[in-house]
Structure formats: C-alpha cells, structure tokens
Design a protein around this motif. Structure first.
Motif, PDB file in Angstrom:
ATOM      1  N   HIS A   1     -55.952  66.346  58.858  1.00 44.16           N
ATOM      2  CA  HIS A   1     -56.305  67.008  60.562  1.00 44.16           C
ATOM      3  C   HIS A   1     -54.577  67.858  60.273  1.00 44.16           C
ATOM      4  O   HIS A   1     -53.755  68.093  59.410  1.00 44.16           O
ATOM      5  CB  HIS A   1     -54.906  65.616  60.993  1.00 44.16           C
ATOM      6  CG  HIS A   1     -56.823  64.885  61.984  1.00 44.16           C
ATOM      7  ND1 HIS A   1     -57.268  65.752  62.745  1.00 44.16           N
ATOM      8  CD2 HIS A   1     -57.091  63.887  61.765  1.00 44.16           C
ATOM      9  CE1 HIS A   1     -58.501  65.226  62.925  1.00 44.16           C
ATOM     10  NE2 HIS A   1     -58.496  63.840  62.834  1.00 44.16           N
TER      11      HIS A   1
ATOM     12  N   ALA B   1     -53.829  59.756  58.849  1.00 48.98           N
ATOM     13  CA  ALA B   1     -53.989  58.562  59.453  1.00 48.98           C
ATOM     14  C   ALA B   1     -53.851  57.213  58.051  1.00 48.98           C
ATOM     15  O   ALA B   1     -54.228  57.898  57.449  1.00 48.98           O
ATOM     16  CB  ALA B   1     -55.037  58.710  59.823  1.00 48.98           C
TER      17      ALA B   1
ATOM     18  N   GLU C   1     -49.888  63.674  61.546  1.00 44.75           N
ATOM     19  CA  GLU C   1     -51.081  64.396  60.701  1.00 44.75           C
ATOM     20  C   GLU C   1     -51.867  63.388  60.005  1.00 44.75           C
ATOM     21  O   GLU C   1     -52.501  64.457  59.292  1.00 44.75           O
ATOM     22  CB  GLU C   1     -50.935  65.959  61.060  1.00 44.75           C
ATOM     23  CG  GLU C   1     -50.280  66.480  61.679  1.00 44.75           C
ATOM     24  CD  GLU C   1     -49.930  68.056  61.294  1.00 44.75           C
ATOM     25  OE1 GLU C   1     -50.704  68.668  60.522  1.00 44.75           O
ATOM     26  OE2 GLU C   1     -49.737  69.130  62.824  1.00 44.75           O
TER      27      GLU C   1
ATOM     28  N   SER D   1     -51.083  66.168  65.935  1.00 46.27           N
ATOM     29  CA  SER D   1     -51.000  64.563  65.810  1.00 46.27           C
ATOM     30  C   SER D   1     -52.641  63.911  66.159  1.00 46.27           C
ATOM     31  O   SER D   1     -53.559  64.630  66.977  1.00 46.27           O
ATOM     32  CB  SER D   1     -49.662  64.343  67.066  1.00 46.27           C
ATOM     33  OG  SER D   1     -49.825  63.310  67.814  1.00 46.27           O
ATOM     34  N   ILE D   2     -52.646  62.513  65.424  1.00 43.78           N
ATOM     35  CA  ILE D   2     -53.712  61.894  65.965  1.00 43.78           C
ATOM     36  C   ILE D   2     -53.527  61.368  66.423  1.00 43.78           C
ATOM     37  O   ILE D   2     -52.853  59.686  67.045  1.00 43.78           O
ATOM     38  CB  ILE D   2     -54.162  61.525  64.354  1.00 43.78           C
ATOM     39  CG1 ILE D   2     -53.443  62.240  63.330  1.00 43.78           C
ATOM     40  CG2 ILE D   2     -55.459  60.100  64.323  1.00 43.78           C
ATOM     41  CD1 ILE D   2     -54.932  61.339  61.722  1.00 43.78           C
TER      42      ILE D   2
ATOM     43  N   GLY E   1     -57.309  64.219  67.513  1.00 43.63           N
ATOM     44  CA  GLY E   1     -56.214  64.362  67.856  1.00 43.63           C
ATOM     45  C   GLY E   1     -56.220  65.767  68.295  1.00 43.63           C
ATOM     46  O   GLY E   1     -57.284  66.240  69.042  1.00 43.63           O
TER      47      GLY E   1
ATOM     48  N   SER F   1     -61.086  59.311  63.640  1.00 41.34           N
ATOM     49  CA  SER F   1     -59.771  59.622  63.802  1.00 41.34           C
ATOM     50  C   SER F   1     -59.945  60.744  64.722  1.00 41.34           C
ATOM     51  O   SER F   1     -60.773  61.682  64.424  1.00 41.34           O
ATOM     52  CB  SER F   1     -59.473  59.942  62.417  1.00 41.34           C
ATOM     53  OG  SER F   1     -59.556  61.439  61.697  1.00 41.34           O
TER      54      SER F   1
ATOM     55  N   GLY G   1     -53.080  56.176  63.724  1.00 43.13           N
ATOM     56  CA  GLY G   1     -52.823  57.125  62.878  1.00 43.13           C
ATOM     57  C   GLY G   1     -51.965  58.169  63.636  1.00 43.13           C
ATOM     58  O   GLY G   1     -51.069  57.155  64.380  1.00 43.13           O
TER      59      GLY G   1
ATOM     60  N   VAL H   1     -58.274  56.869  66.730  1.00 43.16           N
ATOM     61  CA  VAL H   1     -58.534  56.251  65.739  1.00 43.16           C
ATOM     62  C   VAL H   1     -59.881  55.459  66.171  1.00 43.16           C
ATOM     63  O   VAL H   1     -59.755  54.385  67.377  1.00 43.16           O
ATOM     64  CB  VAL H   1     -57.504  55.316  64.125  1.00 43.16           C
ATOM     65  CG1 VAL H   1     -56.737  56.201  64.477  1.00 43.16           C
ATOM     66  CG2 VAL H   1     -57.016  54.536  65.286  1.00 43.16           C
TER      67      VAL H   1
END
Lengths: 188, 1031
Positions: free
Chosen positions: B628, B611, B609, B631-632, B648, B646, B605, B635
């Motif tokens: 997303h 994955a 944004e 920010s991820i 975030g 996922s 991730g 995961v």
C-alpha cells in the motif's frame, strides 16, 4: 506576406504532375518566394539559437499553401518532389550569395538562414554538388532525380520510386550509381 | 567530366543488379576483354558502397546531435526503442517505472527542429481527439506533456500486437473468428464516428491484435474531426515528409482528393475485410504502379472476394464467401460513398447477421441512402446538451426550453422536460451523484412517469431503507441475532431491532465512530476518536470502563478487548474486572483490525502503510503485507480466513494470501476505502468514497456499484442468516442489501445471444446463445438455474402458454422441448443440414394453447404443432420466405418476407398483404392487437393499423431497429439498434422518451416480462441484459 491564391497552387501542382515543365517552374518560383518570405517573417518572432530544419519550413509552406485549397491528398507527393527541387534551389542560391558576399555575418538571422548555416557546417561544397548534379542529369536524369528526392526531399527509396514510377530496387541502384558519380565529381 | 562514364554508369547499374556475393565474378566475366574498364567500374562500385555517410543524411533527418537515444527520458518515461518515425514525429516505446510497477507506453514526440506552428497545432488536435476516445478497442491516451526543450509529446497505450491480417494468418483463424474480430474493429471505428472522429487511415498496420485477441485501433494522426457540423480538417498535410500514404486502403474519394466523410472509413474497413477474407486486396496486382493503382481504385470494380480467395489463406474456403460475404464486401467498397453502408455499425450488423444465419440487409447496389445518419448518431452534441441539463434544475431547464421553443405546444414542453429530467437523472446516476439523481427524478412530471422512470428510480435507490434516523450514522455491529447497534453523531448510539423495527437511543460516549460487541454478547465497546474507549455492559445498560487512549480495537476469542491507540500503544482490557495490560509492539499506528475466529488470527492495518497478520493468542507478528502507498484504513478476513483484504487512502483494495502474505490481487474502486467486508459469496464489498456508493468486487474482478445511499457509507455488517448486508451512512439511513444486488444485471456469454423468452409467470427467463446452450435464469436471484445443451445453435426459444414446456428451434430447423418440471429433453422434429451459404429463419412462438408455431425461412412456410410434436400442420398453403414474425394474443400472425408483409388469422387465412419497400429487420404486434410496427433497413419504424394494413405513421429510430418489443400495457415500445442502444418510444405521441445504453453491439432480441416489470435484451455483443423496472 504575399498570399498565393490557393487555386493557383492546386492547378500548378496538377499541371506539374502532368509533366508541364512551365508549371513546375512557376511553382518553384512561388514556393521559393514563399519560403524566403517566411524565413524573413520568422526572423522577428523567433529567437536565435533554436534551429528549425529547412524541411520543416517547406512543410509549413506546404500546409499554408494547401490548406486553403481542398483535398490535396493525391498531389501531396508531387508537392514533395517539387519541394525537394525548391529546397535545392534555395540552398544553392543561398550558397551562391554567401560566396558572393564572402559570408558577411549578421547579428540575427532567420531560421532558414540559421538552418543553411548549419548545413554549411557539413563540410560539403554545395555548389560543387550542384554542378555534379547538373552533369549527372546529362548522363541519367533519373539518377539525379533520386539524389534530389532523397537528399533534398528526405524521401525513402520507396517513396522516390513511387514519385518517379520505378521500383524500390531501381531507385536504390540509381542512388548508388549517382553516389559514385558525385563522389568522383566532388573529389576533383 | 568523368571520363568514360557513358560506359561505366550502365555497367555499374548492371553490376548492382547482381546478387552481392556474385558481383566480383560477374564483373570479371563481363569485362574479360577490357580489364582496365573492369577495374575502374569496381573502384567506383566500392566508392559507391563506402559507408561514410556521403549524401546519406538528407536534410529532413535531424543530425545525430539532435536525435534521441534509448535510455533518455521524456518526462518520467525512459525511452526503450524507436517504434516508428515520420517526418515530424517519432514514436518510441518507453517505460515508466514506479517502484516495482513497470508500465510500457508508446510516446509520440515531435522531432527536434520540426516544431513549426502547424505541427504543434496538429499535435494539440491529435491529443484532443485521443482524449475524447475511451474504448476497449482504441489505444488509449494515457498522458501528454511538453519536453524540457518545449516539444509536445503524447503518451499512448502501447499495444504489443500484430497487424490484424498477419494475426489472422499466423493464428490460422477460421472464417467466424476473423469476422468476429472484424466486427470489433467496426465497432471501434463506429465509436470514434460517434464522437465525431473519422480515422481516415485504416489499414492493418493501424489495427493491431494483442495476445488476447483484442483488436486495437491506433494512430489518429490524420483523423478528421467533425464538430457541430463543421469540419475541422486537420488533414494529412502535416505528414509531409513522412512516408507517403499507401493508397492501398484509400477510398476513391481520398484518391481523387475530394471531401472525405465517415463513409471513407467504411470503405477502408471493406478493404480490410477483403484482405482478411481473401489474403489479397481489391485493387492490387503485384506489379501495379502507384498511378495504376489509383486509377483502379477510382474506376474498376474489384473482383468478388470468393474469386480472389483462392490466393488466400488455407483457412477460408472460397465457397463460403460466395453470396452474402461477396455482397457485403462489395457494398462496403462501393465507389459511391452514398451507396456504402451508412456506418461502420451497419456493416458490423450485417456481418453479425451473416454469422447468425440471418439474411444480410445489404443488397448489392441497393443500399439506402442514409448518410445523414452520421449526424443524427453524433453523440457529443447530444451528450453536452444533456450534461447541460444535468446542471440545471428542471424548472430552469423548462424555462430555457420554453424560451427556445416558444412556438411549441405545452404538451411538447412537458415531454421535453420529462425526457430532460430522465437524461439528467441517468447522467447523475452514472456519476454516482445519487442525491442529484433523486431530485431530477422527483421533478419529472408525474403524469408522464412510466416504465423508464421506475427503471431509473430503481437504479438510484437500491438497498432497502431499514431505518431512517436524523443523525449522521457511523459504526455498526450486530448485537445478538436480531439487533443492530449503530453509533451516531448526535445521540451516541442506537439499538435497532431488526424484527420489530423498534429503535432505542443509548447515551454513550459522544461521537463514537466505531462499535463492536463481544462474542457472548455481554459487552459492547464504543470507540471515539476524541474520547477513546467506552465499554458497556449491555445487560445493565451502563458504562463500566473508560480508556481515553484507545480509539480502535476488537474482542478476542478469550473475551478480552484488544485496543490500539494513536500513539502506537496497544493494550488488552479484561471487561470483567477492568484490568489493563499493555502490549508492546513495533507495528506502528494501528488504524484497522479484524479477527478470524476460525484460525485465531488477527490482522491490523497501519498508518505506516503496512498490514500485519498476528497470532491471535500470543499477538506475535507473523506476516507483513506490504504494498500500500497510503495509510491502511480497513482490513477484513474472508469467512474461512484464507484471504485478507486491505484498503486505505491510496485508493486500492488488495487481497492477500493469509499464509504467505503474497498479494493476490490489486484493484481500485475509485476513492479512499474506509470499510471492507467479505460476503458469504466470497465477493468483497468496499466503501469509503464520498459519494455513498458501495462497491462490490465481483467474482470476475469487476467493481459493481451499489447505489442507494446519498452520502458516505461508514460501516458494513454482514448478516449471514438473513442473507443481508447492512450499511450505515452519513445520510442517516441504514440500508439492507441482498448479496446479489446488481446494477443493470448482465449475463455474459462469449457468443451472440439472440433468442430470448420469459416464462409466462415472469419468474424465469431463458436465452439461447450460438454456443449451443439455452440458459435459464431466475429473475430474482439472477442465478443461472439450467444450462440446456443442444447439438446445434438455437435460433429461438419460447415457453408454452402455461409455462409447462420450453421450446427451442435450432438453426437446422429441429425442434426441441423440455418439460419445465425437471427439464427432461425431447427432440420433437428433426431438422435439415444447415449450410452457412444460405439463411433460414427459424422461429418458434407459443400459441394460445399449448402448442407452438414454427416458421421457416427461405424454403418453408409457417406450421403449427402440438406440444408432443404431432399434428404438424402448415399454417398456410402458400410458400413463404419468412424473415420476421410476431403473433397477437388471439393467435393471429404477422409474417414478413423480404418484400411483403402478411397478416394471418388463427386459421392461416390471409387477412391482408402489403408490399414493403425496404427489407424488414423486426416486426411487432401491439398487445391490444390494434397496431403493428415494422422496422426496416432504412432505419424507420412503420406504424400500421392491423385492421386495414394501412400505414399511419413513419418515424426514424436512430441507429436502425433490429428488435422490437411492446410493453404489456402497450404504452411503450422498445426498439434495439445496431449500435447497441435501446430506444423507448411513447406509443401515443411516437417520440423517444428514453434510451437504454449498455450493449455494445446490435440488439437482436427484446422482451418485456409478462408482468411488465423488467425488460430483457439480447445482443450480438454476447450479453443478455436485464433492465429492471419497478419492484
């Protein structure tokens, strides 16, 4: 602003509903005065340029009048009918005075005045319409009432029918016949 | 003067009566003798019909330049089409488009030129009313604002549905389905009443039913707000100029213009019920004028629904309305507000009782006067008081109470402080303020603590504390089968032995936020945001490699460590020789990684944004997961690698198909998500919100809170062999959770659950629903172990005294028995055909031996039988019409008829009988056998001394009581209300100490487990709830 004793309004409304013409007259008077005063009072508070519908004023008047009383649910529609007539009087009166004064423009007008001027912009001879309505009343009062309720009161056929105790279809027919009559009258 | 109008006018009128296409011909025929007149009439006709707007635009209608058009924006919403208009406001269907996400809403906006002060005030009130209502069956307020020209607007949930009457008819719903729908509506109105809001304009147009058969209440435009006993009457006045209210659904007091209260809504609900049952209206005839209709509403009794129903939809047999439904409807429609149902909930309850085959409580013209209930049930005041308490320390609260209740005794003060602490603790639990909840509980006077205290304690402290370390705990991982490696702020890391509980410190890199161990268990990687990677040889207990760049990473199946750096670099480290190979990639700043051994896949991730799923061997990107909006940070693969989760900083958790990268689900537990783990059950656990709550996304897609940690959870480790999840938190604890952890476990069915029973060993419980199934659950695992089907609806279930048998009696009176070894079924006794027109009350209760006590309703008497079904003996020679029953341990029986109460010894001899002035709704015998409690339709509990039958006390159970259960130690009595609350009474002082709030409809059955630990409740809302007490 002159306060109207709330009990008076309720009583007058009931008596109007029962068909007492004198009560109705008195009510128009009250309402008419009230509307004029409200327009004057608002002149100072609201800036020019924003337009308030005349009917909004009627509503405001109704709310103020009735809020002090209790439970006006049933009489509200009669009030609508009454206010439609009051509106008609106010407008016609305004038109008469305008004509008499040859439209002396004032720098700042109240919202009612503002709305009335807007109304004049519709290129309708209000005084001729009033004359036509009076004539029509002689022929068929119901037809004239439908015009009053719809044009001055903003009601639907259904609502006008309810106030007058006739069906929607009858109200609609009355409207068209009245329209033909008034058109003919205004074209003269 | 228009010439000849005397002739033209009437002719024109008559002409308009003709169908449009025949008018010309009709006029020719009519005026054949005077063609000139005909032509003149026709000319006027054409002018009348001319569409040039002459007089068409009334003064109330804003002229064209001020009207809004589709496509125009109000705030961020694009107008689609007008849904409806009144004198003051217009309702638009509008759309908000955010990326690919399209949301339809209804926007109510003041018309231009109509913004008088009163209208603006009205709008504010409506917004406040709506904002206070959050109920699945009330259209929600989503947003509100002011347009560019300064006009206020409300954004409401758009309900794509049909009016309830249209829906019922078009879908061809049967009687039961209609009644259930109606019950939902009643509950929604009752909810609004509970918040001090009276709707006042209930009619089909304001009750829409959507495609999933959810009714939604709309338009609180003329609602009345009652606050602190004061009326804030916002009245219908502002609707002047709008379409007139149709009085068809209006109550007599509304028509008469009298003061309107909650019972007005009950009346309108009655009209609604009448409409959906019969297809007609109680006071409507096709030709009725307004005035006539109003007179009828005020003066005339409506026709019985069963009489009017012949005009109604085919689905409903008039005969089925006869009796109870007639009574029920007419009571709701009573002219005298005080004689109607006391609340929408009371009306709903009676409909539910009818559906369940129980006697309804309403008797035409004898409904008790219970208007004041509205005030007592009025929640906001209570809620705000409790909220105030939640903010105070108990000491301060106590002082305040003392100030206000100076005259009261110390005892009362103690009780008040106890109940206030509990209420505050409960509020804190709901808000996930676990620390505050614990403090409140700790401050509750110890000598008063009882079941309810342990129940709350249990809710606030789930998950077993395995280790309590005075450090902020961060990352965690399993190191071998019996040890956890945990990192902390102060000490670096800890090795925690899961078997011995031993705890060892490791001096590793400072502030390592993450830790991971290689497959062979030889290497541990500690990762710090500041100092980077530190590889440890676990056997030699020393650091072997350091790389300051790498802050995240994991071990691949070939034993190498894949590390990611903040500057978007990636590198492979071989722990054996410390060699480093840079891996070029375009993925951006990697924030989270997970690896799936089964499928050799990697998921990362990123800060960008996105994955990515990568090949675990070549590290080539395969599939991008996009959606997303932040920010991820976490995961995770599911156990089989088929799914990726996922989460975030955008607060969402998304689940993706590993193969094609499609997003399968998106959901939000509320707050950032910083760690995720799939459980072996397939459910997903997430954490990251600041309050320490873990959130489980269960198989039904709802987020279940796991409350225990008092601060943010930093890492999750699944220990499948032990069946546990470990969590580390800033609060310094490592907690262990079983996979089935549930807050307030709820067992759902779509139908009423009214029959409940605990097995005597308290390890299992059974519940019978109206769907014909009796389900048996295990108390500890909460798993459904058996679903026993019978041909009809179970009315009651019980276990024999030693638990060998499970009995059920169905609504035909047939008795069923299962052996609890293998659940083989035996039919013990045949029942009679049951008709919905008549109720029978069938109950089955265990007798001290192995037999069962049966009771019959309207046409039978109690009887006893042996477990093989033989030896059926009448308990008494009298014919009794039993509606409620309970039994003492000694085998004595308390029987309630509609108007009498009987206390029988084990041989069926009547010890005493007494009259009841109200219909009983529940009875219970205390465990000590000294007291009986009778709940009745007036909402009061009558406490009787069993020895004499004398009444010692009468207390009000707010919301009425439809089920009662004593705690086995006799100190508490639970009473289930028609609104869904369960009040817990202290049986010494007879005060309510706590209220369990969860059910949404009448609580029809209650039973404490025989060991006194848990309370089980069954409700007409279709759920069984387990209220857990001390473990």
């Amino acid at each position: 602003m002159q306060e109207i004793p709330p009990g008076d309004v309720t009583r007058l409304l009931r008596r109007t509903a029962q068909g007492e013409n004198e009560a109705a007259e008195r009510l128009y008077e009250l309402l008419y005065d009230h509307l004029r005063e409200m327009a004057a009072a608002q002149r100072a508070r609201r800036g020019a340029g924003d337009t308030l519908q005349p009917t909004a004023l009627v509503n405001e008047a109704w709310i103020r009048l009735a809020q002090n009383g209790n439970g006006e649910w049933r009489d509200r529609e009669h009030f609508l009918a009454v206010s439609a007539r009051a509106m008609r009087f106010v407008l016609v009166d305004h038109a008469r005075r305008s004509q008499a004064l040859k439209r002396k423009p004032t720098a700042r007008r109240g919202r009612l005045e503002e709305a009335l001027v807007q109304f004049e912009g519709r290129a309708l001879d209000l005084l001729a319409l009033e004359e036509g309505l009076e004539r029509l009343t002689e022929h068929d009062e119901r037809q004239a009432r439908v015009v009053e309720l719809r044009f001055f009161g903003g009601m639907t056929y259904e609502e006008a029918g309810q106030v007058l105790g006739i069906s929607r279809a009858t109200a609609e027919r009355a409207w068209y016949v009245a329209r033909a009559f008034l058109r003919e009258h205004l074209d003269r | 003067m228009i010439s000849d109008w005397e002739r033209i006018g009437p002719l024109l009128d008559e002409l308009l009566e003709q169908p449009a296409e025949q008018r010309e011909a009709w006029l020719q025929g009519r005026c054949s003798s005077d063609e000139a007149l005909g032509r003149e009439v026709w000319r006027h006709y054409e002018r009348a019909m001319q569409e040039d707007g002459f007089l068409e635009s009334p003064l109330t209608t804003p002229d064209s330049k001020s009207a809004r058009r589709p496509g125009e924006h109000i705030g961020p919403y694009a107008l689609v089409r007008e849904l409806g208009a009144g004198g003051m406001g217009i309702v638009w269907l509008a759309e908000r488009v955010d990326g690919n996400f399209r949301r339809q809403v209804a926007i109510k906006v003041v018309k231009r030129g109509m913004d008088t002060e009163a209208v603006l005030r009205r709008f504010r009130t409506e917004m406040q009313v709506q904002a206070n209502l959050d109920h699945p069956h009330v259209a929600r307020l989503i947003d509100g604002g002011v347009t560019e020209e300064g006009l206020p607007f409300l954004v409401l949930e758009y309900v794509a549905g049909r009016p309830i009457d249209v829906y019922c008819d078009e879908e061809g719903l049967g009687l039961e389905q209609r009644l259930r729908l109606f019950v939902d509506v009643c509950r929604a109105v009752d909810y609004a009443h509970g918040r001090g809001v009276i709707h006042r304009d209930l009619k089909p147009g304001n009750v829409l039913v959507d495609g999933e058969r959810n009714p939604k209440l709309l338009d609180f435009g003329i609602a009345k707000v009652i606050e602190g006993g004061e009326d804030f009457d916002t009245l219908a006045l502002t609707r002047t100029g709008e379409r007139l209210l149709s009085p068809r659904y209006a109550s007599p007091e509304q028509v008469r213009g009298e003061v309107v209260g909650p019972s007005t809504d009950v009346y309108s609900l009655g009209v609604l019920l009448y409409r959906i049952l019969t297809g007609g209206l109680p006071h409507d005839a096709p030709t009725t004028s307004l005035r006539e209709l109003e007179d009828r509403i005020c003066d005339q009794e409506p026709a019985l629904p069963s009489r009017s129903a012949s005009r109604g939809p085919d689905a409903i047999e008039p005969a089925r309305l006869r009796g109870d439904l007639d009574t029920l409807t007419l009571v709701a429609l009573h002219k005298d507000p005080a004689r109607r149902y006391a609340s929408p909930a009371a009306l709903a309850t009676d409909v539910e009782r009818f559906l369940a085959g129980k006697p309804i409580l309403a008797r035409a013209d004898s409904i008790p006067y219970r208007v004041s209930r509205f005030v007592r049930r009025h929640r906001p005041l209570v809620a705000s008081t409790l909220a105030a308490f939640a903010l105070l320390t108990t000491a301060l609260a106590g002082a305040l109470l003392f100030y206000f209740e100076a005259a009261s005794s110390a005892d009362r003060l103690r009780w008040t402080s106890y109940t206030a602490s509990l209420a505050a603790a409960e509020a804190a639990i709901r808000d996930n303020r676990i620390g505050a909840a614990r403090r409140q509980l700790a401050s509750a006077p110890e000598e008063l603590r009882n079941w309810e205290w342990f129940h709350l304690q249990e809710r606030a402290d789930r998950g077993q504390v395995l280790f309590d370390i005075h450090d902020e705990l961060w990352g965690a991982t399993l190191s071998g089968p019996d040890a956890l490696l945990v990192t902390g702020r102060e000490q670096g890391a800890y090795r925690l032995d899961l078997e011995s509980g031993e705890q060892t410190s490791l001096s590793v890199v400072a502030e390592a936020t993450r830790v991971t161990v290689s497959n062979d268990g030889a290497w541990a990687a500690f990762l710090s945001e500041v100092q980077g990677l530190s590889l440890w040889d676990l056997e030699k207990k020393r650091e072997t490699f350091v790389d300051g760049r790498l802050q995240r990473g994991l071990f691949l199946s070939d034993g190498r460590f894949l590390g990611a750096a903040q500057d978007a670099g990636m590198a492979l480290v071989d722990p054996a020789d410390g060699s480093v190979v840079d891996v070029p990639h375009q993925l951006g700043n990697i924030r989270a990684l997970d690896y799936c051994r089964e499928r050799e896949l990697l998921v990362v991730g990123t800060w960008e944004e996105e994955a990515w799923i990568l090949d675990g061997g070549t590290l080539e990107p395969r599939t991008a997961l996009r959606g997303h909006e932040g920010s991820i940070e976490a995961v995770a693969f599911s156990a089989d690698g088929a799914l990726v989760a996922s989460g975030g900083l955008d607060g969402t958790v998304r689940i993706w198909d590993t193969d094609d990268g499609s997003q399968l689900r998106q959901s939000s537990p509320g707050g950032f998500v910083t760690c995720l783990a799939f459980l072996p059950t397939g459910e997903l656990l997430a954490s990251g919100t600041g309050d320490g709550v873990l959130w489980l996304l269960d198989s039904r897609g709802t987020w279940v809170p796991w409350r225990g940690h008092a601060a943010r959870v930093r890492d999750l480790v699944v220990d499948e062999p032990r069946g546990l999840v470990y969590s580390t938190s800033f609060d310094g604890t490592v907690r262990a959770w079983t996979f089935d952890t549930r807050d307030l476990p709820t067992f759902e069915s779509t139908v009423f659950m009214q029959a409940l029973a605990w097995k005597p060993d308290a390890r299992q419980f059974a519940a019978g629903g109206m769907d014909g199934a009796i389900r048996v659950w295990d108390r500890d695992s909460l798993a459904e172990e058996h679903s026993l089907r019978i041909q009809s609806k179970p009315m009651d279930v019980t276990w024999s005294g030693r638990g060998e048998w499970l009995f059920a009696i169905d609504h035909r009176g047939a008795l069923h028995r299962w052996e609890t070894q293998d659940y083989t079924w035996t039919a013990l006794q045949e029942g009679a055909e049951f008709s919905i027109d008549r109720y029978r009350h069938f109950r089955v209760l265990a007798t001290p031996g192995e037999g069962a006590l049966l009771t019959f309703g309207s046409d039978g008497s109690p009887a006893l039988c042996r477990p093989d079904g033989t030896g059926m003996e009448r308990l008494t020679s009298n014919t009794l019409r039993v509606v409620e029953v309970d039994r003492s341990k000694e085998g004595r029986t308390l029987l309630a008829e509609l108007d009498r109460l009987h206390w029988l010894d084990a041989d069926g001899n009547v010890l005493w009988s007494r009259r009841l002035d109200q219909i009983p709704t529940a009875v219970s015998v205390s465990p000590l056998g000294d007291l009986a409690v009778v709940a009745a339709s007036d909402g009061a509990l009558r406490i009787l001394r069993l020895g004499t039958g004398g009444e010692t006390q009468r207390v009000e159970n707010p919301g009425g009581a439809h089920s009662l259960a004593f705690h086995p130690d006799g100190t508490r009595l639970a009473a289930g209300t028609e609104g869904g609350d369960i009040h817990l009474w202290d049986t010494e002082s007879w005060r309510i100490v706590y209220t369990l709030d969860g059910h949404t409809q009448t609580v029809e059955a209650l039973e404490f487990s025989p060991d006194g630990r848990d309370l089980l409740s069954g409700s007409f809302d279709g759920t069984v709830r387990l209220w857990q007490g001390p473990r």
